[in-house]
Write a protein that holds these residues in place. Sequence first.
Motif, PDB file in Angstrom:
ATOM      1  N   PRO A  69       0.800  -1.242   0.000  1.00 31.88           N
ATOM      2  CA  PRO A  69       0.000   0.000   0.000  1.00 31.88           C
ATOM      3  C   PRO A  69       0.826   1.283   0.000  1.00 31.88           C
ATOM      4  O   PRO A  69       2.065   1.249   0.019  1.00 31.88           O
ATOM      5  CB  PRO A  69      -0.820  -0.119   1.291  1.00 31.88           C
ATOM      6  CG  PRO A  69      -0.060  -1.040   2.155  1.00 31.88           C
ATOM      7  CD  PRO A  69       0.663  -1.980   1.239  1.00 31.88           C
ATOM      8  N   GLY A  70       0.121   2.411  -0.006  1.00 33.54           N
ATOM      9  CA  GLY A  70       0.754   3.726  -0.089  1.00 33.54           C
ATOM     10  C   GLY A  70       1.866   3.926   0.933  1.00 33.54           C
ATOM     11  O   GLY A  70       2.884   4.562   0.637  1.00 33.54           O
ATOM     12  N   SER A  71       1.680   3.389   2.127  1.00 34.30           N
ATOM     13  CA  SER A  71       2.714   3.547   3.171  1.00 34.30           C
ATOM     14  C   SER A  71       4.038   2.949   2.709  1.00 34.30           C
ATOM     15  O   SER A  71       5.109   3.437   3.067  1.00 34.30           O
ATOM     16  CB  SER A  71       2.279   2.852   4.465  1.00 34.30           C
ATOM     17  OG  SER A  71       1.007   3.283   4.844  1.00 34.30           O
ATOM     18  N   MET A  74       5.655   5.332   0.387  1.00 36.51           N
ATOM     19  CA  MET A  74       6.313   6.369   1.194  1.00 36.51           C
ATOM     20  C   MET A  74       7.677   5.844   1.664  1.00 36.51           C
ATOM     21  O   MET A  74       8.711   6.495   1.469  1.00 36.51           O
ATOM     22  CB  MET A  74       5.422   6.699   2.404  1.00 36.51           C
ATOM     23  CG  MET A  74       5.935   7.816   3.272  1.00 36.51           C
ATOM     24  SD  MET A  74       5.002   8.034   4.834  1.00 36.51           S
ATOM     25  CE  MET A  74       3.578   8.950   4.369  1.00 36.51           C
ATOM     26  N   PHE A  96      -0.297  12.631   7.602  1.00 40.11           N
ATOM     27  CA  PHE A  96       0.656  11.928   6.744  1.00 40.11           C
ATOM     28  C   PHE A  96       2.023  12.604   6.701  1.00 40.11           C
ATOM     29  O   PHE A  96       3.039  11.939   6.497  1.00 40.11           O
ATOM     30  CB  PHE A  96       0.035  11.665   5.367  1.00 40.11           C
ATOM     31  CG  PHE A  96      -1.129  10.720   5.511  1.00 40.11           C
ATOM     32  CD1 PHE A  96      -0.905   9.374   5.740  1.00 40.11           C
ATOM     33  CD2 PHE A  96      -2.433  11.184   5.525  1.00 40.11           C
ATOM     34  CE1 PHE A  96      -1.962   8.499   5.950  1.00 40.11           C
ATOM     35  CE2 PHE A  96      -3.507  10.318   5.729  1.00 40.11           C
ATOM     36  CZ  PHE A  96      -3.266   8.971   5.942  1.00 40.11           C
ATOM     37  N   ARG A  99       3.908  11.117   9.481  1.00 39.82           N
ATOM     38  CA  ARG A  99       4.484   9.797   9.149  1.00 39.82           C
ATOM     39  C   ARG A  99       5.801   9.941   8.400  1.00 39.82           C
ATOM     40  O   ARG A  99       6.692   9.109   8.517  1.00 39.82           O
ATOM     41  CB  ARG A  99       3.496   8.991   8.308  1.00 39.82           C
ATOM     42  CG  ARG A  99       2.313   8.568   9.117  1.00 39.82           C
ATOM     43  CD  ARG A  99       1.702   7.358   8.492  1.00 39.82           C
ATOM     44  NE  ARG A  99       0.483   7.012   9.186  1.00 39.82           N
ATOM     45  CZ  ARG A  99      -0.432   6.213   8.696  1.00 39.82           C
ATOM     46  NH1 ARG A  99      -0.274   5.687   7.499  1.00 39.82           N
ATOM     47  NH2 ARG A  99      -1.506   5.928   9.383  1.00 39.82           N
ATOM     48  N   VAL A 143       3.320  16.544   1.710  1.00 39.34           N
ATOM     49  CA  VAL A 143       2.138  15.851   1.192  1.00 39.34           C
ATOM     50  C   VAL A 143       1.392  16.806   0.262  1.00 39.34           C
ATOM     51  O   VAL A 143       1.054  17.920   0.669  1.00 39.34           O
ATOM     52  CB  VAL A 143       1.225  15.413   2.362  1.00 39.34           C
ATOM     53  CG1 VAL A 143      -0.018  14.707   1.840  1.00 39.34           C
ATOM     54  CG2 VAL A 143       1.992  14.506   3.329  1.00 39.34           C
ATOM     55  N   ALA A 145      -1.654  16.284  -1.281  1.00 37.55           N
ATOM     56  CA  ALA A 145      -3.079  16.336  -0.916  1.00 37.55           C
ATOM     57  C   ALA A 145      -3.229  15.641   0.438  1.00 37.55           C
ATOM     58  O   ALA A 145      -3.150  14.422   0.510  1.00 37.55           O
ATOM     59  CB  ALA A 145      -3.914  15.634  -1.983  1.00 37.55           C
ATOM     60  N   THR A 147      -4.928  13.969   3.144  1.00 37.52           N
ATOM     61  CA  THR A 147      -6.219  13.285   3.275  1.00 37.52           C
ATOM     62  C   THR A 147      -6.825  13.488   4.664  1.00 37.52           C
ATOM     63  O   THR A 147      -8.034  13.357   4.835  1.00 37.52           O
ATOM     64  CB  THR A 147      -6.038  11.772   3.032  1.00 37.52           C
ATOM     65  OG1 THR A 147      -4.987  11.584   2.083  1.00 37.52           O
ATOM     66  CG2 THR A 147      -7.288  11.148   2.490  1.00 37.52           C
ATOM     67  N   ASP A 172       4.184  13.196  -1.561  1.00 39.09           N
ATOM     68  CA  ASP A 172       3.100  12.235  -1.321  1.00 39.09           C
ATOM     69  C   ASP A 172       1.926  12.638  -2.212  1.00 39.09           C
ATOM     70  O   ASP A 172       1.333  13.704  -2.033  1.00 39.09           O
ATOM     71  CB  ASP A 172       2.703  12.285   0.159  1.00 39.09           C
ATOM     72  CG  ASP A 172       1.541  11.349   0.495  1.00 39.09           C
ATOM     73  OD1 ASP A 172       0.590  11.268  -0.300  1.00 39.09           O
ATOM     74  OD2 ASP A 172       1.582  10.716   1.566  1.00 39.09           O
ATOM     75  N   VAL A 174      -0.631  10.369  -2.770  1.00 31.09           N
ATOM     76  CA  VAL A 174      -1.544   9.235  -2.583  1.00 31.09           C
ATOM     77  C   VAL A 174      -2.969   9.641  -2.955  1.00 31.09           C
ATOM     78  O   VAL A 174      -3.659   8.945  -3.697  1.00 31.09           O
ATOM     79  CB  VAL A 174      -1.456   8.689  -1.128  1.00 31.09           C
ATOM     80  CG1 VAL A 174      -2.569   7.696  -0.851  1.00 31.09           C
ATOM     81  CG2 VAL A 174      -0.101   8.022  -0.900  1.00 31.09           C
ATOM     82  N   THR A 175      -3.397  10.798  -2.476  1.00 37.47           N
ATOM     83  CA  THR A 175      -4.768  11.220  -2.753  1.00 37.47           C
ATOM     84  C   THR A 175      -4.866  12.116  -3.977  1.00 37.47           C
ATOM     85  O   THR A 175      -5.932  12.286  -4.547  1.00 37.47           O
ATOM     86  CB  THR A 175      -5.359  11.880  -1.474  1.00 37.47           C
ATOM     87  OG1 THR A 175      -5.655  10.828  -0.557  1.00 37.47           O
ATOM     88  CG2 THR A 175      -6.628  12.658  -1.733  1.00 37.47           C
ATOM     89  N   GLN A 197      -5.935   2.990  -4.174  1.00 39.63           N
ATOM     90  CA  GLN A 197      -7.316   2.948  -3.662  1.00 39.63           C
ATOM     91  C   GLN A 197      -8.014   4.291  -3.559  1.00 39.63           C
ATOM     92  O   GLN A 197      -9.080   4.391  -2.971  1.00 39.63           O
ATOM     93  CB  GLN A 197      -7.313   2.282  -2.291  1.00 39.63           C
ATOM     94  CG  GLN A 197      -6.834   3.150  -1.121  1.00 39.63           C
ATOM     95  CD  GLN A 197      -5.323   3.222  -0.959  1.00 39.63           C
ATOM     96  OE1 GLN A 197      -4.589   3.025  -1.911  1.00 39.63           O
ATOM     97  NE2 GLN A 197      -4.854   3.525   0.238  1.00 39.63           N
ATOM     98  N   LYS A 198      -7.386   5.338  -4.099  1.00 37.54           N
ATOM     99  CA  LYS A 198      -8.010   6.672  -3.971  1.00 37.54           C
ATOM    100  C   LYS A 198      -8.618   7.058  -5.321  1.00 37.54           C
ATOM    101  O   LYS A 198      -9.584   6.457  -5.738  1.00 37.54           O
ATOM    102  CB  LYS A 198      -6.984   7.687  -3.494  1.00 37.54           C
ATOM    103  CG  LYS A 198      -6.210   7.248  -2.263  1.00 37.54           C
ATOM    104  CD  LYS A 198      -6.917   7.552  -0.979  1.00 37.54           C
ATOM    105  CE  LYS A 198      -6.009   7.224   0.193  1.00 37.54           C
ATOM    106  NZ  LYS A 198      -6.601   7.431   1.484  1.00 37.54           N
TER     107      LYS A 198
HETATM  108  C1  LIG Z   1      -1.872  11.226   1.937  1.00 33.74           C
HETATM  109  C2  LIG Z   1      -1.678   9.781   2.301  1.00 33.74           C
HETATM  110  N1  LIG Z   1      -0.436   9.276   2.381  1.00 33.74           N
HETATM  111  C3  LIG Z   1      -0.212   7.991   2.681  1.00 33.74           C
HETATM  112  C4  LIG Z   1      -1.256   7.112   2.919  1.00 33.74           C
HETATM  113  C5  LIG Z   1      -0.971   5.689   3.255  1.00 33.74           C
HETATM  114  O1  LIG Z   1      -1.510   4.850   2.287  1.00 33.74           O
HETATM  115  P1  LIG Z   1      -1.956   3.336   2.638  1.00 33.74           P
HETATM  116  O2  LIG Z   1      -3.065   3.441   3.633  1.00 33.74           O
HETATM  117  O3  LIG Z   1      -2.380   2.796   1.306  1.00 33.74           O
HETATM  118  O4  LIG Z   1      -0.772   2.658   3.197  1.00 33.74           O
HETATM  119  C6  LIG Z   1      -2.578   7.596   2.854  1.00 33.74           C
HETATM  120  C7  LIG Z   1      -3.707   6.706   3.118  1.00 33.74           C
HETATM  121  O5  LIG Z   1      -4.809   7.120   3.359  1.00 33.74           O
HETATM  122  C8  LIG Z   1      -2.781   8.951   2.528  1.00 33.74           C
HETATM  123  O6  LIG Z   1      -4.015   9.440   2.432  1.00 33.74           O
END
Ligand SMILES: Cc1ncc(COP(=O)(O)O)c(C=O)c1O
Length: 373
Positions: A69-71, A74, A96, A99, A143, A145, A147, A172, A174-175, A197-198
Amino acid sequence: MTIRSFHPTPRTLMGPGPSDVSPRVLSALGRPTIGHLDPEFVQMMDEIKSLLQYAFKTENTLTMAVSAPGSAGMETCFVNLIEPGEKVIVCVNGVFGSRMVENVERLGAIAIVINDEWGTPVDVAKVKRAFIEHSDAKCLAFVHAETSTGVLSDAKTLCEVARDNSALSIVDAVTSLGGVELRVDEWGIDAVYSGSQKCLSCVPGISPISFSEKAVEKVKSRKSKVPSWFLDLSLVMGYWEGSGKRSYHHTAPVNSLYALHESLVMLQDEGLENAWKRHESQHQKLKQGLTSLGIEFVVEEQYRLPQLNTVFIPKGVDDNVVRQTLLNEYNLEIGAGLGSFAGKAWRIGLMGYAARTENVTLCVAALTDALKK
Ligand SMILES: Cc1ncc(COP(=O)(O)O)c(C=O)c1O
């Protein structure tokens, strides 16, 4: 007790992700599994790569999908680009960004943290000041966007600031990918990661990434070994870039990649710019509906993400009761507030396949009913 097959109740997903997955993508997921080194599969991976280059607006050779996943996207950026003792300027205006700080510190690097209030964008002036104080900073991370708050930051200008200070940029997306303007090459982004998944509306668990030539150079010239075997790009690249001859690295999530391929084909068929416009126009419709209910937005209009609408929960309204009513009576999921917004805000997603008129109509009607109750 005999456990039976799991059949989830179909929901309309209008939270912070995962978003609604199109039936086309779900049906791609169910196609026969083939070997991950099968020539047909390898060809499909090449297509994913060019579709991702299209979505990111880049010609970066190192553009691929991390099998996690997105993490993990990152972490891929941080573990490959940052070495112990290096200074990284990290912008935090939501969950985020924090993180990212974790990532930097766990690598034994030094995070120079720029905090901005939740609900506001990254302050470019503060970033410029941080580079004056820390002219030896090697990287800027932020980041695009957020989230957790529904805020869009100015990625183009921030990357310019990084470049002016001879630092790499880690973004980042992701969104943002597929939902709002994002131009990796034009804006000079060095490393970018996203999530399936976004706004791509694919199943969760895959993270598209792209590295500029400058970023690849940095990976190649590292003094220390990348501290993660799985995410070490010099090894993964052999699998994604073997030009016909792939070496085994890990077993790819074959069917999830079919799904990603289909979602990217849908994006290509719609046209990236049209997808950005669709998110904006559905956001405007939602805004009209919510405003008519007296619901107010958390974020100033110019910084709002069309795909993630953060709104104040009206006074006297119970957050849980409303979200449970939407879920139980309308099979509609919206997101709760995170961190300092918990109990104070809702996050209504209009991501990818979910950014449709019927979803907006359902959401406004269901909220009208739940608020009356
Ligand atoms: C901006 C942002 N970065 C990173 C992530 C982490 O992605 P994942 O939950 O797919 O690991 C998310 C997940 O919602 C996110 O919105």
